[in-house]
Design an enzyme around this catalytic site. Structure first.
Site, PDB file in Angstrom:
ATOM      1  N   HIS A 120       6.067 -16.746  -4.098  1.00 51.61           N
ATOM      2  CA  HIS A 120       5.721 -16.197  -2.789  1.00 51.61           C
ATOM      3  C   HIS A 120       6.569 -16.959  -1.776  1.00 51.61           C
ATOM      4  O   HIS A 120       6.678 -18.184  -1.848  1.00 51.61           O
ATOM      5  CB  HIS A 120       4.234 -16.374  -2.499  1.00 51.61           C
ATOM      6  CG  HIS A 120       3.782 -15.841  -1.169  1.00 51.61           C
ATOM      7  ND1 HIS A 120       4.262 -14.656  -0.635  1.00 51.61           N
ATOM      8  CD2 HIS A 120       2.904 -16.327  -0.259  1.00 51.61           C
ATOM      9  CE1 HIS A 120       3.677 -14.440   0.534  1.00 51.61           C
ATOM     10  NE2 HIS A 120       2.860 -15.436   0.785  1.00 51.61           N
ATOM     11  N   ASP A 203       4.018  -8.780   1.798  1.00 50.74           N
ATOM     12  CA  ASP A 203       2.896  -9.255   0.988  1.00 50.74           C
ATOM     13  C   ASP A 203       1.704  -9.612   1.869  1.00 50.74           C
ATOM     14  O   ASP A 203       0.573  -9.198   1.610  1.00 50.74           O
ATOM     15  CB  ASP A 203       3.328 -10.475   0.178  1.00 50.74           C
ATOM     16  CG  ASP A 203       2.260 -10.923  -0.813  1.00 50.74           C
ATOM     17  OD1 ASP A 203       2.044 -10.215  -1.800  1.00 50.74           O
ATOM     18  OD2 ASP A 203       1.655 -11.984  -0.590  1.00 50.74           O
TER      19      ASP A 203
END
Length: 344
Positions: A120, A203
């Site tokens: 991430h 995201d």
């Protein structure tokens, strides 16, 4: 709204990735949580040299021991010791912990030319980690929870992933990242090229407005509406929560059109005629405001401050969620369906 969408992203598969590129590297995985355990096990089963670095005595450590990692060999409880031998360092710690670990333990001890990777992009996008120029910086982001990454790998399938290169010191960073993707099974399903910025912002937006924030609040509001109207809580639970998976499974399998084909005409007409009353122009306007707070860093600063202050807001909401009637009713109803037991 336009009906013509041009696909832009480059997609990679098994044939595009070469495991030999990284077979000689020592890959240190920092953290052994949801993604950590899945990716580390998949990497090891693909024949790579993997070391798990995790705090002694914690939940991750206990799980790693249970999974067969050997203390002092491929399980290290001292990050500095693990990092000094690493050719590749993969960050799978919580977002709020990564900056401190990087500054205090990784940066002073890592090799020149190391590969630094994330699943991430939060810490790179929002400047919590500033890698040296003498390092490859890549992203390997599976689009599914860890247990799915592991299960699909074991089944000979895979979970799709995103890949990005922020910094290409070696000139081989994309090849390295694709090899890693192959090792965790992602190239079996398809790996889409992106950037750290795009992955991070989309995201966070998806989690806040659709997948978590949007869905959960919609489910609770629907349940509350039926209960307040005098309907039985068991019925409200099945209509507003339990059946949600059935719908999302159909959408995942064949798109919205397949889901609409599979349900009754009554349900489909209700979707078209009543859904837009809930998700209005103002809803979308708020989504745009939420997106702007992701893009300009307001959300990131707010979240990091929340964690630095001990997580008081998160903990308060966790307590409120646990006490919500939908959770109490759901626990009792799920006991009737033992196949729904939570996975480890």
């Amino acid at each position: 709204m336009t009906t013509e969408i041009t696909l832009k992203a480059k997609t990679f598969y098994d044939k595009d990735a070469d495991l030999e590129l990284i077979k000689g590297k020592t890959i240190v995985v920092l953290g052994y949580g949801s993604q950590g355990h899945a990716q580390a096990l998949n990497l090891k089963d693909s024949g790579l040299n993997v070391v798990v670095a995790v705090r002694a005595g914690g939940r991750g450590y206990n799980l790693a021991v249970k999974h067969g990692w050997t203390l002092g060999k491929n399980l290290i409880t001292n990050n500095v010791e693990a990092i000094k031998s690493a050719d590749w360092i993969h960050f799978l710690l919580p977002d709020e912990a990564q900056g401190k670990v990087y500054r205090e333990e990784v940066a002073p001890n890592m090799k020149k030319g190391v590969v630094l990777s994330w699943s991430h992009g939060f810490n790179i996008r929002f400047g919590q980690v500033a890698p040296p120029k003498e390092a490859d910086v890549v992203l390997i982001a599976p689009k599914g929870p860890g247990h799915l990454v592991r299960r699909t790998y074991e089944e000979g399938k895979g979970t799709p992933a995103l890949v990005a290169v922020e910094q290409d010191y070696s000139g081989k960073a994309l090849g390295f990242a694709l090899a890693f993707c192959k090792a965790i099974g992602a190239t079996r399903a398809g790996v889409i090229q992106t950037t750290f910025t795009e992955e991070t912002e989309t995201d966070l937006f998806g989690e806040q407005n659709v997948l978590c924030g949007g869905v959960v609040d919609l489910v609770k509001a629907g349940f509350e509406t039926l209960i307040e109207a005098g309907y039985q809580p068991e019925i409200a639970y099945f209509e507003c929560l339990h059946e949600l998976k059935l719908i999302t499974d159909m959408i995942q399998e064949g798109g919205i059109g397949w889901m609409n084909y599979s349900i009754s005409d009554t349900a489909e007409y209700g979707e078209y005629s009543r859904g837009p009353r809930l998700v209005t122009c103002e809803t979308k306007a708020q989504m745009k405001r939420n997106l702007k707070e992701v893009q300009n860093g307001i959300f990131a600063r707010e979240y990091l401050m929340e964690k630095a202050m001990g997580g008081t807001v998160i903990n308060s909401h966790r307590r409120a969620t646990a006490a919500h009637p939908i959770e109490i009713v759901g626990e009792k109803l799920r006991a009737m369906m033992p196949w729904l037991k939570k996975k480890e």
